[in-house]
Design an enzyme around this catalytic site. Structure first.
Site, PDB file in Angstrom:
ATOM      1  N   ASN A  25       1.006  -1.141  -0.031  1.00 36.23           N
ATOM      2  CA  ASN A  25      -0.195  -0.029  -0.125  1.00 36.23           C
ATOM      3  C   ASN A  25       0.964   1.400  -0.094  1.00 36.23           C
ATOM      4  OD1 ASN A  25      -1.574   2.262   0.930  1.00 36.23           O
ATOM      5  ND2 ASN A  25      -2.499   1.156   2.598  1.00 36.23           N
ATOM      6  N   ASN A 110     -13.005  -3.589   4.663  1.00 37.84           N
ATOM      7  CA  ASN A 110     -12.343  -4.744   4.898  1.00 37.84           C
ATOM      8  C   ASN A 110     -12.789  -5.496   6.182  1.00 37.84           C
ATOM      9  OD1 ASN A 110      -9.929  -2.729   4.332  1.00 37.84           O
ATOM     10  ND2 ASN A 110     -10.078  -4.297   3.070  1.00 37.84           N
ATOM     11  N   GLU A 174      -9.655 -10.273   3.111  1.00 38.70           N
ATOM     12  CA  GLU A 174      -9.672  -8.919   3.184  1.00 38.70           C
ATOM     13  C   GLU A 174     -11.033  -8.317   3.195  1.00 38.70           C
ATOM     14  OE1 GLU A 174      -6.711  -6.550   3.603  1.00 38.70           O
ATOM     15  OE2 GLU A 174      -5.822  -8.857   3.824  1.00 38.70           O
ATOM     16  N   HIS A 250      -5.845  -3.910  -3.046  1.00 34.71           N
ATOM     17  CA  HIS A 250      -7.284  -4.159  -3.230  1.00 34.71           C
ATOM     18  C   HIS A 250      -7.915  -3.999  -4.287  1.00 34.71           C
ATOM     19  CE1 HIS A 250      -7.228  -3.890   1.612  1.00 34.71           C
ATOM     20  NE2 HIS A 250      -7.121  -5.029   1.551  1.00 34.71           N
ATOM     21  N   CYS A 372     -13.179   2.864   0.745  1.00 36.58           N
ATOM     22  CA  CYS A 372     -12.466   1.756   1.757  1.00 36.58           C
ATOM     23  C   CYS A 372     -13.273   1.944   3.247  1.00 36.58           C
ATOM     24  CB  CYS A 372     -10.997   2.355   2.029  1.00 36.58           C
ATOM     25  SG  CYS A 372     -10.068   2.178   0.528  1.00 36.58           S
TER      26      CYS A 372
HETATM   27  O1  SUG Z   1      -5.193  -2.307   4.927  1.00 38.30           O
HETATM   28  N1  SUG Z   1      -4.086   0.800   5.509  1.00 38.30           N
HETATM   29  C1  SUG Z   1      -5.243  -0.079   5.137  1.00 38.30           C
HETATM   30  C2  SUG Z   1      -5.953   0.539   4.211  1.00 38.30           C
HETATM   31  C3  SUG Z   1      -7.352  -0.017   3.775  1.00 38.30           C
HETATM   32  C4  SUG Z   1      -7.883   0.406   2.460  1.00 38.30           C
HETATM   33  N2  SUG Z   1      -9.204  -0.284   2.393  1.00 38.30           N
HETATM   34  C5  SUG Z   1      -9.596  -0.655   0.917  1.00 38.30           C
HETATM   35  N3  SUG Z   1      -8.928  -0.627  -0.069  1.00 38.30           N
HETATM   36  N4  SUG Z   1     -10.734  -1.084   1.120  1.00 38.30           N
HETATM   37  C6  SUG Z   1      -4.672  -1.236   4.537  1.00 38.30           C
HETATM   38  O2  SUG Z   1      -3.590  -1.325   3.973  1.00 38.30           O
HETATM   39  C7  SUG Z   1      -1.996   1.575   6.918  1.00 38.30           C
HETATM   40  C8  SUG Z   1      -1.902   1.890   8.323  1.00 38.30           C
HETATM   41  C9  SUG Z   1      -0.500   2.473   8.664  1.00 38.30           C
HETATM   42  O3  SUG Z   1       0.428   2.325   7.978  1.00 38.30           O
HETATM   43  O4  SUG Z   1      -0.492   2.962   9.674  1.00 38.30           O
HETATM   44  C10 SUG Z   1      -3.370   0.550   6.675  1.00 38.30           C
HETATM   45  O5  SUG Z   1      -3.526  -0.255   7.304  1.00 38.30           O
END
Ligand code: SUG
Length: 449
Positions: A25, A110, A174, A250, A372
Site C-alpha cells: 500500500n 475490510n 480482506e 485491493h 474503503c
Molecule cells: O489495509 N491501511 C489500510 C488501508 C485499507 C484500505 N481499504 C480498502 N482498500 N478497502 C490497509 O492497507 C495503513 C496503516 C498504517 O500504515 O499506519 C493501513 O492499514
C-alpha cells in the site's frame, strides 16, 4: 418491498496515526512516521457520511476499536503497569506498538463480506468478518468486528453470522474490498464477483512479484459457500498481478460497481476483456439485461494515476431520485487524467448524473479512500427495521458525533506519542462516551471489567 443499500462507515478512532504498516500500500509506506491529525480525520469521515445521508443514502456508523490493544501487547510478552508496557513496547518493538495502536478498523470495507437475502438460497443475510491475516495490525480487528456486527445485526431470524475463515495466510481474506455485487436494483438477485490476488494451494501460481496478493481464491470460495450463493451467481476473477505490483493492494482501488453499472480499469483483471465478458455473461444468465460497462484504458489513465488519484475508490451510490452519484476523492481534481475520466463519465450515457468531491486526506495518506471507509449492506425494509437503530446517521447523531470528536480527539499524533501514558485513558474515555451516544451498551473490553 423496498430494498436499500446501507453504507456503514468506520468512525475514525482517536489513535489514527501513520505507521507504514501495509507493505504494498504505497500511501501507507510513504507516510510512515509522519504526524497525523485524528481530529481532522474523524471530521473528514463524518463530513462524507453527512453528504451521503443528505443525498438520500442510508448511512450508519461502525464504532472504532479499543486501542491500544493492551491484551495483545501482553500476549507478546510485555508485562507490568500499562505505562511500562507501552514504554517498553515503543522502545523495543516500535512496529508491534504501532500495530496495537492502529486505528485501521476505520476502513470498514475490510471488516466483512455481506450477502443480501436476495442472493442466498436460504433467504438470509449472510455476514462473514474478514480474518485480515495478511497484516498483523489488521488481524487484530477481527474479534471485535465479529462481536460488534452481532450487536448491530442481532436478529437471528434474518441475519446469519459466520465465523471468519480460518486465519492462515493461504486463507487470507480482506472482506468486501475485493467483492463486487451487480444487480438491476438492490432489491433484485445479483451476481457477486469475488476478486482474488493468488491461488494459495496451487504450486504453479506465481502471484504478483513485488507486493502480496492479499486476497486468496481459497478464502473467496469459502465465503461464497458459506453464504449459500447460487453457483451461477458467484464468480471468481483474478486480479492482475501487474495492478497489484503497481500498488493496487485491493480490487476496490481499480474497479467499482453499483447496481447495473460497472466502472473498471482495463488492467484490473488478469485476463482483461475475457474476465469482463465473463462478468457480463453471468449477469445476463441471471435473466437481467446487459450491465452498463465503463472501461478506463491504460492510455487514458496509467495504473500509477489510478493509484495516485484513487478514482476507482470513489463510491457510486443511488440517490433518492434513482440516478447515481460519484463520490470521488479531491485527489481526482488534482490529477488531469483522472479529471478527464470523470468528465467523460458525466458526459456519456450512463446512470451517473453528478459527482461530489470529498476531502479524506487524513485517511487517503494511509491508503484509504471513500469506498474503503464503508461496508455496503443491502437490506429490505423489514431487515433494516431489525438492526440496532442507534447507529443511523441522523442530523442529531451527526451533531453529537461532531462535538464528541471536538471534545476527545487530539489534533496531532506523532510516533513518539504512542509512548504517552495519557493516550490510552483518553481513548477509553472517548469510546466510553461513544457507546452512550450510540446506545450500544458495554461493547469494549475495558467496560466489562
Ligand atoms: O489495509 N491501511 C489500510 C488501508 C485499507 C484500505 N481499504 C480498502 N482498500 N478497502 C490497509 O492497507 C495503513 C496503516 C498504517 O500504515 O499506519 C493501513 O492499514
Amino acid at each position: 418491498m423496498e430494498t436499500f443499500e446501507l453504507n456503514f462507515d468506520g468512525l475514525v478512532g482517536p489513535t489514527h496515526n501513520y505507521a507504514g504498516l501495509s507493505y504494498g500500500n504505497i500511501a501507507s509506506v510513504r507516510h510512515a512516521r509522519s504526524v497525523s491529525n485524528p481530529k481532522a480525520a474523524a471530521h473528514q469521515g463524518l463530513a462524507k457520511m453527512k453528504l451521503l445521508a443528505d443525498l438520500g443514502v442510508s448511512q450508519a456508523v461502525l464504532p472504532p476499536q479499543e486501542r491500544p490493544d493492551m491484551e495483545t501487547l501482553k500476549r507478546l510478552g510485555f508485562s507490568g503497569s500499562e505505562a511500562s508496557i507501552l514504554e517498553r513496547a515503543a522502545k523495543e518493538a516500535p512496529e508491534l506498538s504501532a500495530a496495537c495502536y492502529s486505528a485501521s478498523s476505520m476502513w470498514a470495507a475490510n471488516a466483512a463480506t455481506v450477502s443480501p437475502s436476495a442472493d442466498a438460497e436460504d433467504g438470509l443475510v449472510h455476514i462473514t468478518p474478514a480474518n485480515l491475516v495478511r497484516n498483523f495490525h489488521r488481524s487484530l480487528e477481527t474479534g471485535f468486528t465479529a462481536s460488534v456486527l452481532k450487536t448491530i445485526f442481532h436478529d437471528d431470524s434474518v441475519f446469519i453470522h459466520h465465523d471468519p475463515v480460518p486465519g492462515a495466510v493461504q486463507l487470507s481474506d480482506e472482506g468486501a474490498a475485493n467483492h463486487i455485487r451487480l444487480c438491476p436494483t438492490h432489491r433484485d438477485k445479483g451476481i457477486q464477483v469475488f476478486v482474488y490476488g493468488r491461488k494459495a494451494f496451487d504450486p504453479l501460481d506465481r502471484g504478483p512479484e513485488k507486493y502480496p496478493g492479499r486476497q486468496t481464491f481459497e478464502a473467496s470460495a469459502a465465503i461464497a459457500r458459506l453464504h449459500r450463493l447460487r453457483p451461477t451467481c458467484a464468480l471468481f476473477v483474478r486480479q492482475s498481478s501487474e495492478a497489484i505490483d503497481s500498488g493496487v493492494f485491493h480490487n476496490d482501488v481499480i474497479s467499482v460497481g453499483n447496481e447495473n453499472l460497472f466502472l473498471y480499469h482495463s488492467r484490473a483483471f488478469s485476463h482483461g476483456q475475457a474476465d469482463v465478458d465473463r462478468i457480463a455473461e453471468a449477469y445476463r444468465a441471471c435473466r437481467h439485461d446487459d450491465p452498463i460497462l465503463f472501461e478506463v484504458t491504460r492510455n487514458e489513465l496509467p495504473l500509477s494515476d489510478a493509484v495516485g488519484s484513487y478514482l476507482f475508490n470513489s463510491q457510486i451510490v443511488t440517490m433518492s431520485n434513482r440516478s447515481m452519484c460519484l463520490i470521488a476523492p479531491v485527489e481526482c481534481l488534482e490529477n488531469a487524467a483522472a479529471a478527464a475520466v470523470v468528465d467523460r463519465l458525466l458526459s456519456e450515457a450512463n446512470p451517473i448524473a453528478e459527482v461530489r468531491y470529498v476531502d479524506l486526506r487524513q485517511s487517503i495518506q494511509n491508503g484509504g479512500g471513500p469506498a474503503c471507509l464503508r461496508l455496503r449492506v443491502a437490506l429490505t425494509e423489514r431487515e433494516r427495521s431489525l438492526i440496532h437503530q442507534g447507529v443511523w446517521l441522523t442530523e442529531q447523531l451527526y451533531d453529537d458525533l461532531t462535538s464528541w470528536v471536538d471534545r476527545f480527539y487530539r489534533d496531532r499524533l506523532g510516533p513518539e506519542d504512542l509512548a504517552d501514558p495519557r493516550l490510552p485513558d483518553e481513548s477509553r474515555s472517548a469510546l466510553d462516551e461513544l457507546t452512550r451516544i450510540l446506545g450500544l451498551g458495554s461493547i469494549y473490553g475495558f467496560q466489562k471489567i
